[in-house]
Scaffold this motif. Sequence first.
Motif, PDB file in Angstrom:
ATOM      1  N   UNK A  53      46.921  42.012  50.361  1.00 57.49           N
ATOM      2  CA  UNK A  53      46.338  40.682  50.169  1.00 57.49           C
ATOM      3  C   UNK A  53      46.461  40.241  48.714  1.00 57.49           C
ATOM      4  N   UNK A  54      46.221  41.167  47.789  1.00 50.72           N
ATOM      5  CA  UNK A  54      46.348  40.852  46.369  1.00 50.72           C
ATOM      6  C   UNK A  54      47.761  40.381  46.041  1.00 50.72           C
ATOM      7  N   UNK A  55      48.754  41.102  46.533  1.00 45.98           N
ATOM      8  CA  UNK A  55      50.149  40.740  46.268  1.00 45.98           C
ATOM      9  C   UNK A  55      50.492  39.415  46.958  1.00 45.98           C
ATOM     10  N   UNK A  56      50.055  39.267  48.211  1.00 54.35           N
ATOM     11  CA  UNK A  56      50.390  38.060  48.984  1.00 54.35           C
ATOM     12  C   UNK A  56      49.789  36.794  48.389  1.00 54.35           C
ATOM     13  N   UNK A  57      48.620  36.919  47.752  1.00 58.89           N
ATOM     14  CA  UNK A  57      47.970  35.732  47.186  1.00 58.89           C
ATOM     15  C   UNK A  57      48.377  35.483  45.742  1.00 58.89           C
ATOM     16  N   UNK A  58      49.302  36.257  45.254  1.00 59.87           N
ATOM     17  CA  UNK A  58      49.761  36.065  43.890  1.00 59.87           C
ATOM     18  C   UNK A  58      48.788  36.569  42.850  1.00 59.87           C
ATOM     19  N   UNK A  59      47.933  37.487  43.240  1.00 62.28           N
ATOM     20  CA  UNK A  59      47.044  38.123  42.270  1.00 62.28           C
ATOM     21  C   UNK A  59      45.659  37.539  42.181  1.00 62.28           C
ATOM     22  N   UNK A  60      45.180  36.936  43.259  1.00 59.87           N
ATOM     23  CA  UNK A  60      43.819  36.410  43.235  1.00 59.87           C
ATOM     24  C   UNK A  60      42.819  37.562  43.233  1.00 59.87           C
ATOM     25  N   UNK A  61      41.767  37.420  42.453  1.00 57.83           N
ATOM     26  CA  UNK A  61      40.744  38.450  42.317  1.00 57.83           C
ATOM     27  C   UNK A  61      39.434  37.921  42.878  1.00 57.83           C
ATOM     28  N   UNK A  62      38.766  38.763  43.645  1.00 60.35           N
ATOM     29  CA  UNK A  62      37.481  38.376  44.206  1.00 60.35           C
ATOM     30  C   UNK A  62      36.389  38.448  43.142  1.00 60.35           C
ATOM     31  N   UNK A  63      35.516  37.483  43.173  1.00 59.84           N
ATOM     32  CA  UNK A  63      34.382  37.502  42.255  1.00 59.84           C
ATOM     33  C   UNK A  63      33.129  38.037  42.944  1.00 59.84           C
ATOM     34  N   UNK A  64      33.223  38.355  44.226  1.00 60.71           N
ATOM     35  CA  UNK A  64      32.077  38.852  44.975  1.00 60.71           C
ATOM     36  C   UNK A  64      31.818  40.315  44.638  1.00 60.71           C
ATOM     37  N   UNK A  65      30.579  40.619  44.329  1.00 64.12           N
ATOM     38  CA  UNK A  65      30.200  41.985  43.942  1.00 64.12           C
ATOM     39  C   UNK A  65      30.510  42.981  45.057  1.00 64.12           C
ATOM     40  N   UNK A  66      30.305  42.596  46.294  1.00 61.94           N
ATOM     41  CA  UNK A  66      30.568  43.507  47.413  1.00 61.94           C
ATOM     42  C   UNK A  66      32.048  43.873  47.495  1.00 61.94           C
TER      43      UNK A  66
END
Length: 85
Positions: A53-66
């Motif tokens: 998912x990280x690669x597919x989204x171009x490196x989007x990072x989740x800000x959710x603590x969980x």
Amino acid sequence: MSLADAAYALDELAGGRVSDQTRAMRGLAALHTLPLQDRCEPALRDAAATLELFVATGGMVSTFAEARARAKSMAAAVRRVIARG
């Protein structure tokens, strides 16, 4: 291509940082080369899916603590496989 790349990328995601795409892809490839019994471990399946998912989204990072806490536990699972040799 190594599992250390996968652990690194997951650690970066757990810290809320954008991981290097190349290391994430190399780590993902390493996860896909694990023996079947390791690939079936839920934490390792999740690790592969997270990096995909990280690669597919171009490196989007989740800000959710969980999500970040899960990335941290996935990195630990990858390191356990590394330690087993």
